[in-house]
Every structure is written in C-alpha cells, then in structure tokens.
Design a protein around this motif. Structure first.
Motif, mmCIF file in Angstrom:
data_model
loop_
_atom_site.group_PDB
_atom_site.id
_atom_site.type_symbol
_atom_site.label_atom_id
_atom_site.label_comp_id
_atom_site.label_asym_id
_atom_site.label_seq_id
_atom_site.Cartn_x
_atom_site.Cartn_y
_atom_site.Cartn_z
ATOM 1 N N ARG A 159 0.826 -1.210 0.000
ATOM 2 C CA ARG A 159 0.000 0.000 0.000
ATOM 3 C C ARG A 159 0.856 1.253 0.000
ATOM 4 N NH1 ARG A 159 -2.823 1.184 5.479
ATOM 5 N NH2 ARG A 159 -0.622 1.688 5.838
ATOM 6 N N ASP A 160 1.825 1.321 0.842
ATOM 7 C CA ASP A 160 2.661 2.508 0.950
ATOM 8 C C ASP A 160 3.520 2.692 -0.301
ATOM 9 O OD1 ASP A 160 1.593 3.061 3.413
ATOM 10 O OD2 ASP A 160 3.174 2.015 4.518
ATOM 11 N N GLN A 161 3.912 1.581 -0.935
ATOM 12 C CA GLN A 161 4.652 1.710 -2.188
ATOM 13 C C GLN A 161 3.784 2.337 -3.285
ATOM 14 O OE1 GLN A 161 5.989 -2.293 -2.873
ATOM 15 N NE2 GLN A 161 7.988 -1.953 -1.880
ATOM 16 N N ALA A 162 2.470 1.981 -3.275
ATOM 17 C CA ALA A 162 1.552 2.583 -4.253
ATOM 18 C C ALA A 162 1.381 4.072 -3.988
ATOM 19 C CB ALA A 162 0.209 1.874 -4.213
ATOM 20 N N LEU A 163 1.237 4.468 -2.741
ATOM 21 C CA LEU A 163 1.135 5.880 -2.397
ATOM 22 C C LEU A 163 2.387 6.631 -2.800
ATOM 23 C CD1 LEU A 163 -0.548 5.657 1.146
ATOM 24 C CD2 LEU A 163 -1.604 6.338 -1.025
ATOM 25 N N LEU A 164 3.504 6.010 -2.618
ATOM 26 C CA LEU A 164 4.754 6.651 -3.009
ATOM 27 C C LEU A 164 4.821 6.845 -4.525
ATOM 28 C CD1 LEU A 164 7.621 7.677 -2.445
ATOM 29 C CD2 LEU A 164 8.411 5.279 -2.499
ATOM 30 N N GLN A 165 4.378 5.846 -5.253
ATOM 31 C CA GLN A 165 4.398 5.967 -6.706
ATOM 32 C C GLN A 165 3.465 7.084 -7.176
ATOM 33 O OE1 GLN A 165 6.445 4.405 -8.636
ATOM 34 N NE2 GLN A 165 5.650 5.223 -10.583
ATOM 35 N N ASN A 166 2.279 7.189 -6.558
ATOM 36 C CA ASN A 166 1.326 8.235 -6.944
ATOM 37 C C ASN A 166 1.865 9.622 -6.623
ATOM 38 O OD1 ASN A 166 -1.235 9.277 -7.870
ATOM 39 N ND2 ASN A 166 -1.805 9.570 -5.709
ATOM 40 N N SER A 167 2.508 9.757 -5.481
ATOM 41 C CA SER A 167 3.055 11.069 -5.110
ATOM 42 C C SER A 167 4.202 11.465 -6.028
ATOM 43 C CB SER A 167 3.517 11.034 -3.655
ATOM 44 O OG SER A 167 4.558 10.082 -3.481
ATOM 45 N N LYS A 168 4.948 10.509 -6.501
ATOM 46 C CA LYS A 168 6.018 10.840 -7.448
ATOM 47 C C LYS A 168 5.457 11.321 -8.780
ATOM 48 C CE LYS A 168 9.646 7.757 -5.652
ATOM 49 N NZ LYS A 168 10.508 6.586 -5.953
ATOM 50 N N ALA A 193 7.863 17.192 -0.624
ATOM 51 C CA ALA A 193 7.942 16.715 0.753
ATOM 52 C C ALA A 193 7.055 15.506 0.968
ATOM 53 C CB ALA A 193 7.541 17.844 1.701
ATOM 54 N N LEU A 194 5.897 15.488 0.302
ATOM 55 C CA LEU A 194 5.013 14.326 0.427
ATOM 56 C C LEU A 194 5.664 13.072 -0.148
ATOM 57 C CD1 LEU A 194 2.269 13.176 1.223
ATOM 58 C CD2 LEU A 194 1.408 13.896 -1.043
ATOM 59 N N VAL A 195 6.414 13.238 -1.227
ATOM 60 C CA VAL A 195 7.110 12.084 -1.818
ATOM 61 C C VAL A 195 8.135 11.521 -0.829
ATOM 62 C CG1 VAL A 195 8.720 11.381 -3.616
ATOM 63 C CG2 VAL A 195 6.734 12.779 -4.193
ATOM 64 N N LYS A 196 8.894 12.401 -0.194
ATOM 65 C CA LYS A 196 9.898 11.939 0.777
ATOM 66 C C LYS A 196 9.228 11.252 1.984
ATOM 67 C CE LYS A 196 13.492 15.229 -0.398
ATOM 68 N NZ LYS A 196 14.410 14.179 -0.874
ATOM 69 N N GLU A 199 8.315 7.821 0.955
ATOM 70 C CA GLU A 199 9.513 6.987 0.862
ATOM 71 C C GLU A 199 9.931 6.468 2.240
ATOM 72 O OE1 GLU A 199 12.375 9.460 -0.994
ATOM 73 O OE2 GLU A 199 11.735 8.975 -3.048
ATOM 74 N N GLY A 200 9.819 7.336 3.271
ATOM 75 C CA GLY A 200 10.135 6.886 4.626
ATOM 76 C C GLY A 200 9.175 5.814 5.115
ATOM 77 N N THR A 201 7.877 5.983 4.780
ATOM 78 C CA THR A 201 6.899 4.978 5.190
ATOM 79 C C THR A 201 7.180 3.632 4.534
ATOM 80 O OG1 THR A 201 5.234 6.731 5.469
ATOM 81 C CG2 THR A 201 4.441 4.462 5.262
ATOM 82 N N VAL A 202 7.557 3.671 3.283
ATOM 83 C CA VAL A 202 7.890 2.420 2.575
ATOM 84 C C VAL A 202 9.116 1.768 3.197
ATOM 85 C CG1 VAL A 202 8.677 1.472 0.385
ATOM 86 C CG2 VAL A 202 6.772 3.087 0.435
#
Length: 464
Positions: A159-168, A193-196, A199-202
């Motif tokens: 899930r967090d990887q998907a959020l990271l991809q969307n924010s990028k 900042a949201l992307v970073k 990334e930390g959550t992932v």
C-alpha cells in the motif's frame, strides 16, 4: 537335773539335731587349707624341675648352635655378618626438565543454546550426547504467528509503495506546470515533501517485513559451533521465552584446552622458551598422576600473576581425537621446558637425607660402603641428575640402607633375590677359606640339629 550331776548347768546347752560337735567343725574348717598348701608345694617342685630340664636342654643344643654360627659366639655370632644390600650403577642419559601444575580441562567454546524469540517448542531435532556441526538444526519453534505478521507487513508495504508511486507522479506534473508558470512554487515543494514522506513509510514497512522474516528464521534453532550436545533442558511442547529459556548446552571437544597453573618462579624460564619460538610439549596425566591421558602443546601464557596464590595460568591445546579429555576434568599437566643432555643419572631409591645433606652409600669394592655427599639437579620421579659427587659407572646402594654406616661390610644380593623370586634356595658355595657362605645349613649342621631335637623329645617323654 540335780546339783550333784557332773554336767554344769551354766555351761551346758541344749543339743540341736543335725549339729556336729565343735571339734568336728574345726577339723572340717582347716582341712582345705592343708590341701592348698600341698598343691602349692607340688607346683613349686614342678617349676624347679621344669627349669632344671630347660637348662639341660639348652646345654645340649649349644654345640649345634655354635657349629651353625661358624664358631663366632653361639647365638650372637651373626651380629657381625655383612648387611645384605641391593646396588645400582650410575648411568649417563638425557633428563627432561619438567614443570608440573594442577589443571582443568576447559573447552574452547561452551554455548548455552537459547531461543531469540518466544513461542511454543514444536520439535526437538537432536539426540542427547550427539555430536553436531555448526549450523545443524537443534529445535524448532511454532512459526505461524510470525508468518501472519509477515503477511500483514507485506500488505502495508505494498500500500505505501503505491502511495509513493502516486506522489512521485504528482510531483512530475507539478514540476511541468511550474515550468509553464501555471502553478506556484509552493505547490511543487509541498508535493516533493510528500514524496519523501511516502519513501520513509515504505522504508519502515520494508524493515518490518525483514524483521518478520528474521523471526521466522529464528524459529529454526541451530548449533553455533561444532561440538557435543548435553542433556535436554526443556521438553517439546513447552512455551519458550526469548533469551531466558535454555534448550541445551553445546561443548566444543575438538580441539580442547587445559588451563593449569605454575609458580611465579617458573614464569621466566617458560617465557624465555616462548619468546624463542619453541613449541613446548604439555602432557596431561590423570588424577593419580599414573596414566598419561594425552599430549599437546603450550598455546599461551596469561598476562598477569595471581597475587593471592602466586601462580600464573597457562593454556595448552590438545587435539583430543579420542576424546580422552572431558570438560571440567581434573588433570596433572606436565610442561617440558628443556632437556639436560648427557647427565649422570642415579636412582631416587639411593638418595638419602641427613647431616651431610643429600648423600648416598657408595660401594667401596665389593664388600664395603662409604658415605658420599652429592649435589642433585632435575628429577623425573625415578632418576635424578647428579651435579657433583658421583661419576658414571659408580655403584650405589638402593636397598638395605637402614642399617648401614660409613665403612660397614655388605654383601650384594642381586643373585639371592633372583633365586628367592624363582622360589628356589640358593646353592651353598664354599669360599677360598673353605667356609660355606650360603644361608642354607650344611649337612653336618642339619645332623647336629636333628640329633639335638631328637634328644630333647626323648628327655621330654621320660619326664612325662
């Protein structure tokens, strides 16, 4: 009774039936004393006769005894006879310089196996006393709770990887609009900042996944070293707490070490050999110091002396291929630090202590001994190095020294001892003067002894 009666009434008394007259009572009272006196007189006469008989018997046996003693004063003629001794020859050989200390067999590795996670023990995969290799599985813990957590963390990671991809992707769009001057710079920075953050959550999710994978690996408990397992300390089905419940102890046996101590006075001699690069041999003996268990080499010397005991610890390594050395076994360690070459060696049985110090009885010819003070060196328990006082080839007394003195006459008994050991009497051999020097009586002496004994028996029968 009238007054003219010859019996006076003042002295007369009534006669009692069964009572004997006074004179008869006195006679019976003194008769045992007379018999006792007679018996004492007979006993005295018998003692006098016995002594007279013994005196005549001793006089009859005296010629035979005098003949047996060789005409040297009868019974006391043997007092001047030479003392029987055993001798040994001083030899030349090599004497190892050995330092001995008390030691304990200490394994190089002793591991108490415990679980790193908590859970139920589902399998015990070792046999008590079994020899294992490093990495062999010993036990297994129920892994299902950790597998479930792994699946949960893997879902969070996806899930967090998907959020990271969307924010990028959103960040790329904002950057394009910013170049077209269609969006403010603030929106672009906020999206970056949201992307970073994503990334930390992932990364945190990935760490949780890795942790659960490690916990699942910990459910398989393996041996950390090569060695032998001991007795099982927990049974299958018990709940094991992390780092608190011991499962088994694994002890390394190949190689194994012996830690022993030496006095501080011997440290300098040992360190000289160690600095010179010498490979010093250490031999381990049993508690009784009679049987050699194993031979190894000195590995290291401790870096300080124990001030309470004045000793230093040393460690010796042994291959222990036959497993003769057992952990925590008490042994006597003997360290060979040097070897004295071509030394004069004397048996320890010949060494005596007295006013001259250490001395021996040295054979002066074949029939006399002299006292010889000596100085000794190293010893191996059987022989001792003679520094001065003796030379190879000298003969010293090893047996029968308790009655010797300087200049005493002796006779060597190696042949007689051998004959006695075979159960055969030594043959009588005459010397140059025609005298017999054997311990066995001659035929003439035997005849005299037999005649005297027969005469004594005959006189004893006559006396009886």
């Amino acid at each position: 009774m009238n007054e003219s009666s010859p019996i006076r009434t003042d002295t007369a008394r009534a006669y009692q039936p069964g009572e004997a007259p006074a004179r008869e009572v006195r006679t019976r009272r003194f008769r045992p004393i007379r018999w006792l006196v007679i018996l004492m007189l007979l006993a005295g006469a018998g003692a006098i006769g016995h002594r007279w008989y013994e005196a005549r018997t001793d006089k009859g046996a005296e010629p035979a005894t005098a003949h047996k003693g060789g005409g040297r004063g009868g019974r006391h003629g043997g007092a001047d006879m030479p003392q029987a001794v055993g001798v040994a020859t001083v030899t030349t050989g090599d004497m190892p310089v050995v330092l001995q200390g008390l030691g304990t067999v200490t394994p190089l590795a002793t591991v108490t196996v415990k679980s790193q996670i908590s859970g139920y023990l589902t399998q015990v995969k070792f046999r008590e006393g079994q020899t294992v290799k490093a990495g062999d599985e010993l036990a297994q813990i129920d892994s299902r709770p950790y597998e479930a957590l792994l699946a949960q963390y893997q879902g969070q990671l996806a899930r967090d990887q998907a959020l990271l991809q969307n924010s990028k992707l959103d960040l790329q769009r904002y950057q394009t609009l910013n170049r077209q001057d269609s969006i403010s710079k603030q929106n672009v920075d906020t999206q970056g900042a949201l992307v970073k953050q994503n990334e930390g959550t992932v990364a945190a999710d990935q760490a949780l996944v890795d942790q659960q994978k490690l916990n699942i690996a910990y459910t398989h408990i393996t041996s950390p070293v090569d060695g032998r397992v001991g007795l099982r300390q927990v049974d299958q089905g018990n709940y094991i707490s992390a780092a608190s419940t011991a499962i088994v102890v694994v002890t390394q046996l190949h190689p194994i070490s012996v830690i022993f101590t030496l006095p501080e006075d011997d440290v300098a001699r040992v360190m000289r050999q160690v600095r010179a690069g010498a490979k010093l041999t250490v031999r381990a003996y049993d508690r009784g110091d009679a049987h050699e268990i194993a031979a190894g080499r000195l590995d290291t010397v401790d870096n300080q002396i124990d001030t309470t005991t004045g000793t230093v610890k040393l460690r010796a390594l042994f291959d222990n291929g036959d497993e003769e050395l057992f952990p925590n076994q008490f042994v006597n360690a003997k360290l060979t630090v040097d070897t004295v070459r071509g030394a004069a060696l004397v048996p320890n049985a010949s060494l005596l202590q007295g006013t001259p110090g250490t001395y021996v009885y040295l054979m002066d010819g074949d029939n006399k001994v002299t006292v010889r003070p000596i100085k000794t060196g190293e010893t191996d328990g059987t022989n001792t190095v003679v520094v001065s006082g003796l030379k190879p080839g000298d003969r010293v007394v090893t047996d029968g020294t308790d009655r010797l003195k300087d200049g005493a006459p002796v006779r060597i008994t190696e042949g007689a001892q051998a004959a006695a050991g075979d159960g055969k009497a030594a043959e009588a051999k005459p010397d140059g003067k025609g005298e017999v020097k054997s311990g066995a009586p001659t035929d003439a002496a035997a005849d005299v002894q037999g005649t005297a004994e027969g005469g004594r028996r005959h006189r004893r029968r006559q006396a009886q």
